[in-house]
Scaffold this motif. Structure first.
Motif, PDB file in Angstrom:
ATOM      1  N   VAL A 158     -12.691   6.873  50.204  1.00 18.98           N
ATOM      2  CA  VAL A 158     -12.856   5.493  49.742  1.00 18.98           C
ATOM      3  C   VAL A 158     -11.513   4.902  49.326  1.00 18.98           C
ATOM      4  O   VAL A 158     -11.182   3.757  49.673  1.00 18.98           O
ATOM      5  N   SER A 159     -10.709   5.658  48.595  1.00 19.17           N
ATOM      6  CA  SER A 159      -9.430   5.121  48.128  1.00 19.17           C
ATOM      7  C   SER A 159      -8.415   4.976  49.244  1.00 19.17           C
ATOM      8  O   SER A 159      -7.477   4.173  49.133  1.00 19.17           O
TER       9      SER A 159
ATOM     10  N   PRO B 202      -7.329  10.105  44.840  1.00 18.10           N
ATOM     11  CA  PRO B 202      -6.436   9.068  45.374  1.00 18.10           C
ATOM     12  C   PRO B 202      -5.164   9.604  46.013  1.00 18.10           C
ATOM     13  O   PRO B 202      -4.650   9.012  46.962  1.00 18.10           O
ATOM     14  N   TYR B 203      -4.645  10.724  45.508  1.00 20.51           N
ATOM     15  CA  TYR B 203      -3.449  11.295  46.130  1.00 20.51           C
ATOM     16  C   TYR B 203      -3.776  11.873  47.509  1.00 20.51           C
ATOM     17  O   TYR B 203      -2.978  11.749  48.444  1.00 20.51           O
ATOM     18  N   LEU B 204      -4.956  12.493  47.620  1.00 17.97           N
ATOM     19  CA  LEU B 204      -5.396  12.926  48.946  1.00 17.97           C
ATOM     20  C   LEU B 204      -5.645  11.707  49.836  1.00 17.97           C
ATOM     21  O   LEU B 204      -5.355  11.736  51.039  1.00 17.97           O
ATOM     22  N   GLY B 205      -6.182  10.635  49.252  1.00 19.76           N
ATOM     23  CA  GLY B 205      -6.383   9.397  50.007  1.00 19.76           C
ATOM     24  C   GLY B 205      -5.069   8.824  50.501  1.00 19.76           C
ATOM     25  O   GLY B 205      -5.004   8.239  51.598  1.00 19.76           O
TER      26      GLY B 205
ATOM     27  N   ALA C  25      -6.856   1.359  44.799  1.00 22.97           N
ATOM     28  CA  ALA C  25      -7.271   2.702  45.210  1.00 22.97           C
ATOM     29  C   ALA C  25      -8.149   3.342  44.142  1.00 22.97           C
ATOM     30  O   ALA C  25      -9.174   3.966  44.456  1.00 22.97           O
ATOM     31  N   TYR C  26      -7.788   3.184  42.884  1.00 22.81           N
ATOM     32  CA  TYR C  26      -8.578   3.775  41.805  1.00 22.81           C
ATOM     33  C   TYR C  26      -9.883   3.010  41.589  1.00 22.81           C
ATOM     34  O   TYR C  26     -10.906   3.612  41.254  1.00 22.81           O
ATOM     35  N   VAL C  27      -9.838   1.693  41.788  1.00 24.17           N
ATOM     36  CA  VAL C  27     -11.068   0.903  41.636  1.00 24.17           C
ATOM     37  C   VAL C  27     -12.088   1.307  42.692  1.00 24.17           C
ATOM     38  O   VAL C  27     -13.252   1.605  42.386  1.00 24.17           O
TER      39      VAL C  27
END
Length: 944
Positions: free
Chosen positions: A35-36, A371-374, A404-406
């Motif tokens: 998603v992110s 998010p870092y994987l994203g 990204a976090y949202v």
């Protein structure tokens, strides 16, 4: 303290069920990452394109983020208004956009006639304006005299400096005073006021690449007298009826700080600043500023996010399915514990809150890692050039922004909420009702009881019919491809996945019947492994449903995704190849101006310059000798009028080629004609006056091979004999029909010399710039170039195309990852739940190798069945839905015909990846089974 005690209990529960919790955590991390990655990729891709196009569209010498506010000279203004705008911009710009890199202000008294003070008759010297430019004196070199004073001279004259170009152009002298008349507004006031300006110096402005952006206007200034800013504002602008022409505020901001994810704020701030400036000084507006390009990319970001989310829906569905599966297996293992808590007075809400706290801790961990994987996923998407094909291109300028976090948090909330469904279902039972249900036969799954598979089949059928109607409207011209905003309609990915899911569920509905039939067929076979494996699968078909559904969806979606990427890429490449016809198309100058020294006619006498332009045919052999050129061909393309029997038939296009040369250069797809290209070229070689014409036009006119037609080329009619018909020819479209493909040598013999293009087939490493320079050294001037490879590279770097290929590839990788995790999770829990069964089998005499053979055969049947069903379903889905991809804006039109591409190499990749998964799983399964202490499982009491 009570809260910390609860947290400690939850942590101990996580430790006690570590393997299941780790699987659930992995699923949540993947969900957050997928998603992110969407806003991260979208912003990174658009950031790359925004920066590139913004820089390309900027005027030479300017930096992209330039703001210019201009006051209309037709609207009267005051110095107070000017100072108010200046003060507002000095506060608002740094506060909202950061400190400017460069800034300048300009004021101008309108251009008017002037004359020398020494000229008693007042004859005008020329026309000029009087200006101040705040940073002028810092960027110029005074070549004569000095800088002007900020005060008037005792005689009332003001001091000014001029550009050396103005000195020469206007015939000015340093030290001379010039008189500017001041026009009066009133028609009754006949008194003429004047303004005296003395030239006290000259300057020269040097524009270098490093300082070009500092100049508001670039020198030379041939019509300007420059005074100091202080004098202009405190004296000249205050003179009644002085014709102040314009004010300009020039600001250069750092364009590298503009991020696509913050475009909305930039747009709002720019609109606010422009509105406020107009309020402070009526008639002032933004002249050059990036609001238009910002609004365009903000709209593109919306459509790209919509497109990417549409592509990600199937991936998210699989991730959520795995998360719910892992949560369900966790709850199933702890159902006795849940039932005991329920019997001892715990409410459903309390149990749900306990699990919410437990999985909330996992969710926070996933939100920190996901998010870092994203970010890595988004960079992988940006490097995609096809399905499971990645190239080493410059990384996208993607960063982890708040979006990204949202989005990751929203995806996490949905996943955790889905995990609570099995908890709420289990929390309804006390220990009594749980044991009662455990003793009775299990109910059919909810999706079977409520016929969800048939409902999804109906939805997919409706979607198929809707796409069919859209395709019919598109072909009839009722809907144009230009009306769409996306590369491909998102329905082309959602509806096929719904169909795959529906077909997979329907397969699971009929699978028990198939297994019962197979059990009857194998019940009389010798040996224990086969009969007991089939019996186990026939008695407990629901045990394999989650794994089978994962396999079916993964394989079918993977095949459809691979075919989609291949089809889009191949048709995109074919469309460009048809448009250009060859790797490189050169259009060269055949006519040079009279007296040109750049070209000397070979062997001619150049002692006298001719008044007529040179018309010549550039030497063709030079093109074949260019480094990196594999082959070259002459191609003439010109409009003609076609006649049959002396009567006008229609207008059309004539393509003249040399067949032997064209064979090694021209692109031609095999389905564009009934026969191979070489057969048609051989016909032209055999008949020099021959012509190839379109089949449909020939049939409409009643023509066939051997008939003669004529074409008016320029002012001459040339006869041709039809030697063959075909449907398409590269570079020829419907508006160019009908076409004639003929021999260029024959055309040149029958008419005056016609300029032709040069088509090149090039090798890897070919340098176009070096080739053009080499041709120029040979006296051949290239006036335009069409580069097929460059267009292909640029097209494949378009954000939607990269996003499509990347998301399809990443989606399949994620799906395989989820399937592998589901496979091992299912296998591990299956072993634990059947430990008692294995103990009994070992007690009655089965060896460990027989048990391993049973489980291996069981995995082969289940995984193999999923693979076979997925392969068949993927092929059917592609045949049903891939033809609709032509509805996309990028592939509109029927020339060349749209083709569906499926490569067996992609199918082998998918089968190979899952085959490796199965082999690794069987090895681990055998190792775990050989280490189990099966004799301890044979005991009275609960099944382990």
């Amino acid at each position: 303290m009570r809260f910390f005690a609860i947290v400690w209990i939850v942590i101990k529960q996580v430790i006690n069920n570590l393997r299941l919790e780790v699987s659930l955590l992995a699923g949540l991390i993947v969900a957050v990452a997928v998603v992110s990655s969407i806003p991260t990729y979208t912003n990174g891709a658009l950031q790359y394109v925004l920066t590139k196009r913004w820089v390309e569209s900027t005027d030479p010498g300017r930096l992209p983020n330039t703001l210019m506010f201009y006051h209309d000279p037709m609207v009267k203004s005051t110095v107070e208004e000017y100072e108010a705008v200046t003060e507002f911009l000095s506060r608002a710009i740094p506060a909202r956009f950061g400190e400017p890199i460069h800034s300048a202000k300009l004021g101008e008294i309108s251009t008017s006639a002037f004359y020398s003070q020494d000229n008693e008759r007042g004859d005008r010297v020329g026309y000029a304006n009087i200006r101040f430019l705040t940073n002028l004196f810092e960027m110029v070199d005074i070549t004569d005299g000095r800088l002007p004073s900020a005060k008037r001279r005792p005689d009332g004259a003001v001091e000014a400096v001029v550009d050396e170009a103005a000195l020469d152009d206007l015939g000015l002298l340093v030290g001379q005073t010039y008189v500017f008349p001041i026009a009066k507004d009133s028609e009754y006031d006949t008194e003429i006021e004047t303004l005296k300006v003395q030239v006290v110096g000259t300057f020269k402005g040097q524009v270098q690449p490093e300082n070009a952006s500092q100049w508001l206007y670039l020198p030379p200034f041939e019509k300007s007298f420059f005074v100091s800013e202080e004098l202009f504002l405190t004296d000249l602008a205050l003179i009644e009826d002085i014709p102040v022409g314009q004010y300009v505020w020039y600001l250069v901001l750092d364009h590298t700080g503009v991020r696509v994810d913050y475009l909305e704020r930039w747009i709002d701030d720019l609109k606010y600043v422009e509105s406020r400036v107009g309020q402070l000084m009526p008639g002032t507006r933004a002249w050059k500023y990036p609001l238009g390009i910002f609004e365009y990319f903000q709209e593109q970001a919306y459509y790209l996010k919509l497109f990417m989310f549409s592509l990600s829906v199937p991936i998210l569905g699989m991730v959520l399915y795995f998360v719910v599966l892992a949560a369900g297996l966790t709850v199933r293992r702890r159902r006795t514990e849940i039932a005991m808590l329920r019997s001892r007075g715990a409410g459903v809400l309390q149990i749900a809150l306990a699990y919410l706290l437990e999985w909330g801790l996992l969710g926070l961990t996933a939100l920190a890692i996901g998010p870092y994987l994203g970010l890595l996923i988004s960079k992988a998407i940006g490097a995609a050039s096809g399905f499971l094909s990645f190239v080493d291109r410059r990384s996208l300028p993607a960063i982890l922004a708040s979006d990204a976090y949202v989005y990751g948090g929203i995806g996490l909330l949905i996943a955790v909420a889905a995990c609570l469904v099995p908890v709420l279902k289990a929390a309804r039972h006390s220990i009594v009702t749980y044991k009662r249900d455990l003793a009775r036969s299990a109910y059919a799954p909810a999706w079977q009881r409520y016929f969800v598979d048939f409902l999804l089949l109906g939805i997919s059928y409706y979607g198929y019919r809707m796409l069919s109607r859209q395709a019919a409207a598109f072909r009839s011209g009722q809907v144009s491809a230009a009306d769409a905003e996306l590369l491909v309609d998102p329905q082309l990915f959602l509806i096929p996945i719904v169909f795959v899911l529906a077909a997979g569920l329907f397969t699971l509905r009929v699978l028990p019947l198939v297994m019962k039939l197979l059990n009857q067929l194998t019940s009389r076979w010798g040996g224990v492994s086969v009969s007991m494996t089939v019996l186990q699968m026939a008695r407990n078909p629901g045990q394999y449903n989650p794994l089978l559904l994962l396999l079916i969806i993964t394989v079918a979606a993977g095949i459809y995704s691979a075919a989609t990427a291949r089809t889009l890429d191949q048709n995109f490449a074919d469309r460009l190849a048809y448009q250009y016809g060859a790797d490189i198309v050169l259009r060269e100058q055949w006519q040079m101006p009279a007296g040109s020294a750049d070209y000397a006619a070979p062997g001619g006498d150049n002692s006298q310059e001719s008044t007529e332009p040179f018309v010549f045919e550039p030497p063709f052999y030079v093109h074949k000798e260019l480094p990196g050129v594999a082959a070259a061909a002459k191609v003439l393309r010109t409009p003609v009028s076609i006649r049959v029997g002396g009567n006008y038939l229609s207008g059309g296009t004539l393509v003249g080629i040399e067949p032997a040369e064209y064979a090694g250069v021209g692109w031609f797809r095999k389905d564009l004609a009934p026969n191979h290209l070489y057969e048609y070229l051989n016909l032209l070689i055999q008949v020099p006056e021959g012509a190839l014409v379109p089949t449909e036009a020939a049939q409409a006119a009643g023509l066939r091979a051997g008939d003669w037609i004529s074409a008016r080329i320029g002012r001459e009619d040339v006869d041709f004999m039809i030697v063959g018909t075909l449907d398409y020819w590269p570079t020829v479209y419907e508006d160019d029909m009908p076409f004639m493909v003929t021999n260029l040598d024959y055309i040149q013999q029958m008419t005056t010399l016609q300029p032709y293009d040069v088509w090149l087939q090039v090798e890897s490493g070919f340098n176009l710039q070096s080739a053009v320079e080499h041709l120029r050294e040979e006296g051949i001037w290239v006036i335009s170039v069409e580069d097929l490879n460059r267009e292909l590279v640029q097209g494949r770097q378009e954000p939607q195309r990269m996003g499509l290929y990347g998301m399809l590839s990443t989606g399949f990788i994620v799906a395989v990852l989820i399937t592998v995790m589901g496979f091992f999770l299912h296998t591990f829990l299956s072993l634990r739940s059947r430990l008692l069964q294995f103990g009994v089998l070992r007690t009655i005499g089965l060896s460990v190798w027989q048990l391993i053979a049973m489980l291996s055969l069981e995995q082969l049947l289940s995984v193999g069945l999923g693979l076979l069903i997925g392969l068949g379903l993927g092929q059917v889905t592609g045949e049903l839905f891939l033809p609709f991809i032509q509805l996309g804006t990028d592939l509109g039109g029927d020339i060349p015909p749209f083709t569906v591409v499926t490569q067996q190499a992609d199918v082998l990749k998918i089968v190979g990846i899952l085959g490796v998964m199965l082999i690794v799983g069987l090895v681990i399964l055998a190792g775990v089974l050989s280490r189990m202490r099966l004799h301890q499982a044979v005991k009275l009491g609960e099944e382990l």
